[in-house]
Design a protein around this motif. Structure first.
Motif, PDB file in Angstrom:
ATOM      1  N   THR B  81      60.789 -29.868  49.135  1.00 54.64           N
ATOM      2  CA  THR B  81      60.587 -29.262  50.445  1.00 54.64           C
ATOM      3  C   THR B  81      59.538 -30.055  51.209  1.00 54.64           C
ATOM      4  N   PHE B  82      59.469 -29.795  52.500  1.00 52.77           N
ATOM      5  CA  PHE B  82      58.470 -30.504  53.306  1.00 52.77           C
ATOM      6  C   PHE B  82      57.060 -30.165  52.848  1.00 52.77           C
ATOM      7  N   LYS B  83      56.904 -28.943  52.389  1.00 57.73           N
ATOM      8  CA  LYS B  83      55.595 -28.532  51.900  1.00 57.73           C
ATOM      9  C   LYS B  83      55.216 -29.310  50.645  1.00 57.73           C
ATOM     10  N   MET B  84      56.223 -29.627  49.827  1.00 51.13           N
ATOM     11  CA  MET B  84      55.987 -30.308  48.558  1.00 51.13           C
ATOM     12  C   MET B  84      55.857 -31.817  48.741  1.00 51.13           C
ATOM     13  N   ALA B  85      56.426 -32.346  49.838  1.00 53.11           N
ATOM     14  CA  ALA B  85      56.520 -33.795  50.001  1.00 53.11           C
ATOM     15  C   ALA B  85      55.159 -34.477  49.949  1.00 53.11           C
ATOM     16  N   SER B  86      54.168 -33.867  50.605  1.00 52.32           N
ATOM     17  CA  SER B  86      52.847 -34.510  50.626  1.00 52.32           C
ATOM     18  C   SER B  86      52.243 -34.531  49.220  1.00 52.32           C
ATOM     19  N   ARG B  87      52.536 -33.489  48.432  1.00 47.62           N
ATOM     20  CA  ARG B  87      52.030 -33.447  47.047  1.00 47.62           C
ATOM     21  C   ARG B  87      52.702 -34.516  46.201  1.00 47.62           C
ATOM     22  N   ILE B  88      54.013 -34.693  46.410  1.00 51.87           N
ATOM     23  CA  ILE B  88      54.725 -35.717  45.640  1.00 51.87           C
ATOM     24  C   ILE B  88      54.178 -37.095  45.961  1.00 51.87           C
ATOM     25  N   LYS B  89      53.924 -37.312  47.240  1.00 51.29           N
ATOM     26  CA  LYS B  89      53.381 -38.604  47.656  1.00 51.29           C
ATOM     27  C   LYS B  89      52.018 -38.835  47.011  1.00 51.29           C
ATOM     28  N   ARG B  90      51.216 -37.786  46.998  1.00 51.96           N
ATOM     29  CA  ARG B  90      49.885 -37.926  46.404  1.00 51.96           C
ATOM     30  C   ARG B  90      49.981 -38.218  44.908  1.00 51.96           C
ATOM     31  N   LEU B  91      50.872 -37.509  44.212  1.00 47.17           N
ATOM     32  CA  LEU B  91      51.032 -37.756  42.777  1.00 47.17           C
ATOM     33  C   LEU B  91      51.501 -39.179  42.530  1.00 47.17           C
ATOM     34  N   TYR B  92      52.444 -39.630  43.369  1.00 46.83           N
ATOM     35  CA  TYR B  92      52.961 -40.989  43.210  1.00 46.83           C
ATOM     36  C   TYR B  92      51.839 -42.015  43.398  1.00 46.83           C
ATOM     37  N   GLU B  93      51.009 -41.770  44.390  1.00 49.93           N
ATOM     38  CA  GLU B  93      49.925 -42.715  44.656  1.00 49.93           C
ATOM     39  C   GLU B  93      48.871 -42.717  43.548  1.00 49.93           C
ATOM     40  N   GLN B  94      48.790 -41.631  42.796  1.00 50.41           N
ATOM     41  CA  GLN B  94      47.812 -41.574  41.713  1.00 50.41           C
ATOM     42  C   GLN B  94      48.288 -42.272  40.455  1.00 50.41           C
ATOM     43  N   MET B  95      49.588 -42.573  40.383  1.00 49.08           N
ATOM     44  CA  MET B  95      50.108 -43.228  39.180  1.00 49.08           C
ATOM     45  C   MET B  95      49.713 -44.705  39.185  1.00 49.08           C
ATOM     46  N   PRO B  96      49.387 -45.255  37.978  1.00 55.50           N
ATOM     47  CA  PRO B  96      49.042 -46.677  37.932  1.00 55.50           C
ATOM     48  C   PRO B  96      50.291 -47.546  38.003  1.00 55.50           C
ATOM     49  N   ASP B  97      50.150 -48.731  38.549  1.00 55.64           N
ATOM     50  CA  ASP B  97      51.260 -49.694  38.575  1.00 55.64           C
ATOM     51  C   ASP B  97      51.485 -50.263  37.194  1.00 55.64           C
ATOM     52  N   PRO B  98      52.661 -50.687  36.786  1.00 52.30           N
ATOM     53  CA  PRO B  98      53.920 -50.500  37.520  1.00 52.30           C
ATOM     54  C   PRO B  98      54.436 -49.083  37.370  1.00 52.30           C
ATOM     55  N   LYS B  99      54.980 -48.549  38.433  1.00 53.57           N
ATOM     56  CA  LYS B  99      55.455 -47.160  38.382  1.00 53.57           C
ATOM     57  C   LYS B  99      56.897 -47.092  38.855  1.00 53.57           C
ATOM     58  N   TYR B 100      57.595 -46.139  38.308  1.00 52.63           N
ATOM     59  CA  TYR B 100      59.023 -46.021  38.598  1.00 52.63           C
ATOM     60  C   TYR B 100      59.357 -44.586  38.945  1.00 52.63           C
ATOM     61  N   VAL B 101      60.403 -44.405  39.731  1.00 56.64           N
ATOM     62  CA  VAL B 101      60.820 -43.066  40.150  1.00 56.64           C
ATOM     63  C   VAL B 101      62.308 -42.898  39.870  1.00 56.64           C
TER      64      VAL B 101
END
Lengths: 175, 197
Positions: B81-101
């Motif tokens: 959801t749009f409400k969740m999108a910002s949280r997903i982005k934040r979690l993704y940015e917290q993951m160390p490289d290399p990262k996959y989705v």
């Protein structure tokens, strides 16, 4: 079998109790929006009625967004707030409706207002927040009337029939 | 029973020569830790994939980490959801490289059943974070998620680290059919004959 409509009419008069539809599957009583709180308080506390439970509180947007179909639309454009009540004690059920204009003073985007019932039935707190969020009804006297489902900075009320989608939300395309 | 040794006794003096690229890719592909992160009903299938019957751990990817800082893989399992999108982005940015989705399920790929009238659903998680593998289904079977994971491993294996090296994905990624053993094939033919009678 007692008539809830007659009791209410006897107590409040036809200024407040505007009408009823007894033939509907769920017979409903129409109440003037400004007096919703007094009527609900009476329904909850009266010895004969004791409506201790609010099953549902929602709104219906009577509107046809398509101009081509509007001529055959059976309703005047308006907003209806619906209260479903029941009683564990007297086993009665009732449906109240309050009729509001779609927008306050016909200004698009300004939600119409009616008094809250959240101090009578605590569950109405969340119901009214949801109703405000999705349908744009302002409940006067509500302790915390903020959006519930949508993000706090969302624009508009998505369940309105003439709701226009935003192009994007914080850089995320919505369509 | 006499099991044939897989790796023991095949090398001399504990010295193995290989390329750095191959070793790094091998390590990354076979220890791809996903994040403990499920948003909706697809997460139930993801849990089933992680549990004993399907056992994601067989492929080195079963260690679900409870923090994005230790995770390499984000399986987006459910309606975004749009409400969740910002949280997903934040979690993704917290993951160390290399990262996959991995985008798992119809909602995550393109909005799914909410595509037309869902005012609250992001029409695909690739509008929020970059996606490596899409796993279709509503929800996808655990087998499908395992398949998606293996395609991700293919992608990791194809990474070239040398200067000027180009990533080459194996084409076709997957043959798309499984060869049955001879006796199973014979049994299949036998049943086919019975059905005709």
């Amino acid at each position: 079998m007692i008539s809830i409509y007659d009791i209410l009419l006897d107590r409040f008069g036809d200024e407040v109790i505007v009408g009823q539809n007894a033939e509907a599957t769920d017979p409903w009583i129409e109440v003037a929006p400004a007096s919703v709180t007094e009527v609900c308080e009476f329904l909850r506390d009266d010895e004969r009625l004791r409506f201790d439970h609010l099953n549902d509180l929602t709104a219906i947007d009577h509107f046809e967004p398509d101009p081509a179909k509007r001529a055959r639309f059976a309703f005047e454009p308006h907003l209806e707030i619906v209260y479903h009540l029941s009683s564990y004690e007297t086993r009665l059920r009732a449906v109240l409706k309050a009729r509001l204009p779609r927008w306050r003073n016909d200004k698009h985007g300004e939600p119409p207002a009616l008094p809250t019932v959240s101090h009578l039935w605590p569950i109405a707190d969340w119901h009214e927040r949801e109703c405000y969020d999705l349908l744009g009804v302002y409940f006067e006297g509500h302790p915390n009337l903020v959006r519930m489902m949508m993000p706090e900075d969302w624009q508009g009320h998505p369940l309105r029939k003439d709701y226009e989608w935003p192009e994007d939300y914080h850089g995320i395309r919505t369509q | 029973m006499n099991p044939t040794p897989w790796i023991d006794g095949r090398f001399d003096e504990n010295v193995i020569t290989t390329s750095l690229e191959q070793t790094m890719n091998w390590a990354r592909a076979n220890a791809c830790w996903p994040m403990t992160f499920g948003i909706a009903c697809c997460a139930i299938e993801m849990m089933a994939t992680g549990a004993s019957k399907y056992d994601l751990e067989r492929f080195g990817c079963g260690a679900f980490r409870s923090t994005p800082r230790q995770a390499d893989l984000m399986i987006v399992a459910g309606t975004v959801t749009f409400k969740m999108a910002s949280r997903i982005k934040r979690l993704y940015e917290q993951m160390p490289d290399p990262k996959y989705v991995i985008a798992m399920g119809a909602c995550t790929i393109g909005g799914g059943p909410y595509f037309k009238y869902g005012y609250h659903v992001v029409k695909g998680v690739d509008l929020v974070v970059p996606v490596d593998v899409y796993v279709p289904g509503c929800p996808p079977r655990p087998e499908a998620l395992l398949e998606g994971l293996m395609r991700l491993q293919d992608k990791i294996q194809s990474k070239r680290m040398t200067r000027g090296g180009q990533d080459v994905l194996p084409v076709p990624h997957h043959l798309g059919h499984v060869r049955l053993p001879e006796d199973a094939l014979a049994l299949e033919l036998e049943f086919a004959g019975e059905r005709q009678i």
